[in-house]
Design an enzyme around this catalytic site. Structure first.
Site, PDB file in Angstrom:
ATOM      1  N   GLU A  41       0.841  -1.128   0.066  1.00 60.13           N
ATOM      2  CA  GLU A  41       0.168  -0.159  -0.135  1.00 60.13           C
ATOM      3  C   GLU A  41       0.980   1.389  -0.077  1.00 60.13           C
ATOM      4  OE1 GLU A  41      -2.240   2.712   2.966  1.00 60.13           O
ATOM      5  OE2 GLU A  41      -2.638   0.692   3.503  1.00 60.13           O
ATOM      6  N   CYS A  92      -3.385   7.466   5.267  1.00 56.33           N
ATOM      7  CA  CYS A  92      -3.181   6.926   3.695  1.00 56.33           C
ATOM      8  C   CYS A  92      -4.414   7.202   2.940  1.00 56.33           C
ATOM      9  CB  CYS A  92      -3.043   5.513   3.673  1.00 56.33           C
ATOM     10  SG  CYS A  92      -3.854   4.340   4.738  1.00 56.33           S
TER      11      CYS A  92
END
Length: 452
Positions: free
Chosen positions: A188, A225
């Site tokens: 990620e 994020c």
């Protein structure tokens, strides 16, 4: 949990995050572990399929075919800087890998070594208490790239879980791909999480949306994020109302300490680069910093043509910075959406009057993001069965996967088919009597499992 205040105080001291945030993250971490307890006990993750033999089938008979999923093998997990517990030593990657039956080797993040050691020793103690082999869990320390690169290159490692920068993730992907036996890297990496302000919603509640947006943008100094870094809306008076309230709200937001000096330095460079771009105008800044490594929030604006002509405007700035794009019409807004790289999230603020426009936009968002939200904000990721925390590159290295939720276990499994095995050799989950009552497909149809 039994580590008590020692863990909370250490994590807060090393990360600069407040006690309440660390306590919430600890609860989330424990919740993830308990979720995977339920997943393992249910057995559905094995995805058992049985095609009974058809010896008399014409023109060819069918063999006895039985399939289940098994662990891929030892998994390397990289702790994340921005979540010292939930995406770290005993975080989601570790929980899902252990649930799949994979031994785990964690590369602790250098930003919180003491926290990592406390959690690592707790996991180590649990391994002993459960009578598991010592090699089920290991942890390595070391700053720089050398240790992580060696770990991914090691022939015993069969998969990688990583949360961090695009540069770091792609470097590990290169190492994994160049091995004698290439392995998957579930990384990620990068996302600016666009927010689409549709005309009806903006006309009805521009001020409310402006305040909600800034609250999401500045949460945790923007070190998530899923932080909303891009806003798209039609140019006009309603957008001006949004910008005015957002600027006023942002101007009162306090400067917050960032996680590491490196993250702080990269944030300053990114903001100043954006501020110096001739296609961009600064709208507002947060309160002045009064301590070391603090994040002063920033809001900028550009137009659709400028954004589309400059790839630098699409780069993630990890922290509380956001860019608003003025679009002359819905077609231009959709053009920008089509242009975007892969994202973890896409948020739509809409009212009933916007249904038609959003319906047209939805197919684009499905191709660009792993999670689509309506009338919410992307910060905050529920740990559940339906959650997808992933997306097309560069949000993640594999858009078919998620790093949050019960579906995360699939990253560390592979299918095995057993053909005509003697009943005495069949794994328990594949036996006719199904002693554990595991959900199975029998000749393509759900089997009615016996009561457990």
């Amino acid at each position: 949990m039994e580590l008590g205040d020692a863990l909370i105080e250490r994590a807060s001291a090393e990360s600069g995050l407040p006690r309440g945030r660390i306590e919430g993250e600890r609860a989330r971490t424990v919740g993830q572990l308990r979720l995977f307890v339920e997943v393992v006990r249910d057995g559905g993750w094995l995805d058992v399929r049985i095609d009974p033999p058809m010896p008399d089938r014409k023109p060819l008979p069918r063999a006895d075919l039985r399939q289940r999923h098994i662990a891929v093998g030892p998994v390397a997990v990289f702790g994340a800087s921005n979540f010292p517990l939930a995406f770290s030593v005993a975080g989601g990657d570790t929980a899902s890998a252990l649930a799949a039956g994979c031994p785990v080797v964690v590369k602790a993040h250098s930003a919180h070594p003491g926290t990592s050691e406390l959690v690592g020793r707790a996991v180590q103690s649990a391994v002993v208490e459960c009578g598991l082999p010592e090699g089920v869990f290991s942890m390595l320390f070391g700053s720089g790239n050398r240790v992580g690169t060696a770990l991914v290159a090691h022939p015993h490692i069969k998969a990688v879980g990583f949360t961090g920068s695009r540069r770091g993730g792609t470097a590990l992907m290169k190492v994994a791909a160049e091995r004698r036996e290439p392995i998957p890297v579930y990384a990620e990496m990068s996302s600016i999480n666009p927010v689409f302000l549709m005309p009806g919603a903006l006309a009805a509640r521009a001020e409310e949306i402006g305040r909600g947006f800034v609250a999401s943008q500045t949460m945790g100094a923007g070190q998530f994020c899923t932080n909303p870094g891009l806003v798209l809306a039609l140019d006009g008076p309603d957008l001006e109302r949004f910008l005015q309230v957002a600027a006023e709200t942002l101007g009162g937001s306090p400067a917050l300490t960032m996680l590491t000096p490196g993250i702080h330095g990269a944030y300053l460079e990114g903001v100043e680069r954006l501020a110096g771009n001739p296609k961009v105008r600064e709208v507002a800044r947060g309160r002045t910093c009064n301590g070391p490594h603090q994040c002063q929030a920033a809001l900028f604006v550009t137009d659709a043509a400028g954004f589309l002509s400059d790839p630098a405007l699409e780069e993630e700035i990890f922290g509380s910075s956001a860019l608003v794009i003025r679009s002359p019409d819905l077609e231009a807004l959709r053009d920008v959406a089509e242009h975007l790289e892969g994202q973890l999230t896409a948020t739509v603020q809409m009212d009933d009057a916007d249904l038609g426009a959003v319906r047209t936009l939805l197919a684009t968002l499905e191709r660009r993001a792993g999670r689509i939200l309506v009338n919410g904000w992307p910060t905050g990721v529920e740990v559940g069965h339906a959650m997808v925390h992933g997306g097309p590159y560069p949000a993640t290295s594999d858009s078919r996967s998620t790093s949050v939720g019960s579906l995360a276990i699939r990253r560390f499994l592979r299918p095995v088919c057993y053909q005509d095995l003697p009943r005495a050799l069949l794994p328990e989950a594949l036996r006719d009597d199904n002693p554990r009552g595991i959900p199975r497909l029998l000749d393509g149809k759900p089997e009615r499992a016996p009561h457990r």
